[in-house]
Scaffold this motif. Structure first.
Motif, mmCIF file in Angstrom:
data_model
loop_
_atom_site.group_PDB
_atom_site.id
_atom_site.type_symbol
_atom_site.label_atom_id
_atom_site.label_comp_id
_atom_site.label_asym_id
_atom_site.label_seq_id
_atom_site.Cartn_x
_atom_site.Cartn_y
_atom_site.Cartn_z
ATOM 1 N N THR A 48 0.842 -1.199 0.000
ATOM 2 C CA THR A 48 0.000 0.000 0.000
ATOM 3 C C THR A 48 0.873 1.244 0.000
ATOM 4 N N THR A 101 -12.382 -5.515 -1.514
ATOM 5 C CA THR A 101 -12.911 -4.313 -2.144
ATOM 6 C C THR A 101 -12.965 -3.194 -1.105
ATOM 7 N N GLY A 102 -12.403 -2.063 -1.473
ATOM 8 C CA GLY A 102 -12.382 -0.930 -0.568
ATOM 9 C C GLY A 102 -11.240 -0.946 0.429
ATOM 10 N N SER A 103 -10.404 -1.987 0.383
ATOM 11 C CA SER A 103 -9.258 -2.044 1.295
ATOM 12 C C SER A 103 -8.275 -0.935 0.933
ATOM 13 N N ALA A 104 -7.397 -0.615 1.854
ATOM 14 C CA ALA A 104 -6.392 0.416 1.605
ATOM 15 C C ALA A 104 -5.515 0.032 0.416
ATOM 16 N N GLU A 106 -6.260 -2.031 -2.196
ATOM 17 C CA GLU A 106 -7.000 -1.917 -3.461
ATOM 18 C C GLU A 106 -7.176 -0.453 -3.844
ATOM 19 N N THR A 107 -7.509 0.378 -2.885
ATOM 20 C CA THR A 107 -7.706 1.803 -3.143
ATOM 21 C C THR A 107 -6.426 2.441 -3.673
ATOM 22 N N ASP A 111 -5.931 3.885 -7.409
ATOM 23 C CA ASP A 111 -5.572 5.298 -7.497
ATOM 24 C C ASP A 111 -4.361 5.495 -8.406
#
Length: 169
Positions: A48, A101-104, A106-107, A111
């Motif tokens: 991440t 989905t929506g995890s740091a 994945e985000t 991005d």
């Protein structure tokens, strides 16, 4: 997390364990578990952070100017070459596909990809942005991995310079 990144850079993610990191940090073996549920959680956090740095580098390269996509391409391959084991963790592991989905993670990964999509949207018809972004991303990823595995010996910037995807005729 700095020790984990150093170990990944030196030995690859496969060689990282919470026990070895605790030893290197000079803390008790259970200490890392106060911050990370397990090894995968640590690797997700490192990936991440890598994607966040990668996205920031792409944004800085684009700078809202003409030639943003090409500047991002140079930055992409430079990041991959300079951080190959982190890059492998980010792009050549199951971490992102398996992230919730929506995890740091994945985000952060989405991005980073959206930075390229955004730069392309300035010059590419809307119905082609996703396809073009995937083609460029795949080309750059392939270059980084081929170089990392010893199949390309020359600087990747030279190949980006002559790329037909980035220099349409």
């Amino acid at each position: 997390m700095r020790i984990a990144r150093d170990q990944i850079a030196e030995n690859g993610a496969h060689a990282v364990s919470l026990a070895s990191l605790a030893r290197l940090a000079g803390v008790s073996q259970p200490a890392p578990y106060r911050h990370f549920a397990d090894r995968d959680a640590l690797l997700e956090a490192v990936a991440t952070e890598g994607f966040e740095e990668f996205a920031a580098a792409l944004t800085a390269a684009a700078g809202g100017r003409d030639g943003a996509v090409k500047a991002m391409a140079f930055t992409y391959v430079a990041f991959g070459e300079a951080n190959i084991e982190l890059y492998r963790l980010m792009f050549a592991s199951r971490l992102v596909p398996d992230a919730g989905t929506g995890s740091a993670l994945e985000t952060a990964a989405v991005d980073a990809f959206n930075r390229l999509r955004g730069a392309l949207s300035a010059t590419t018809p809307a119905d082609r942005v996703d396809d073009e972004a995937h083609l460029i991303w795949a080309q750059l990823h392939g270059l980084v991995m081929l170089k990392a595995d010893g199949h390309i010996r020359r600087p990747l910037a030279e190949l980006v310079e002559v790329s037909s995807l980035l220099n349409p005729s």
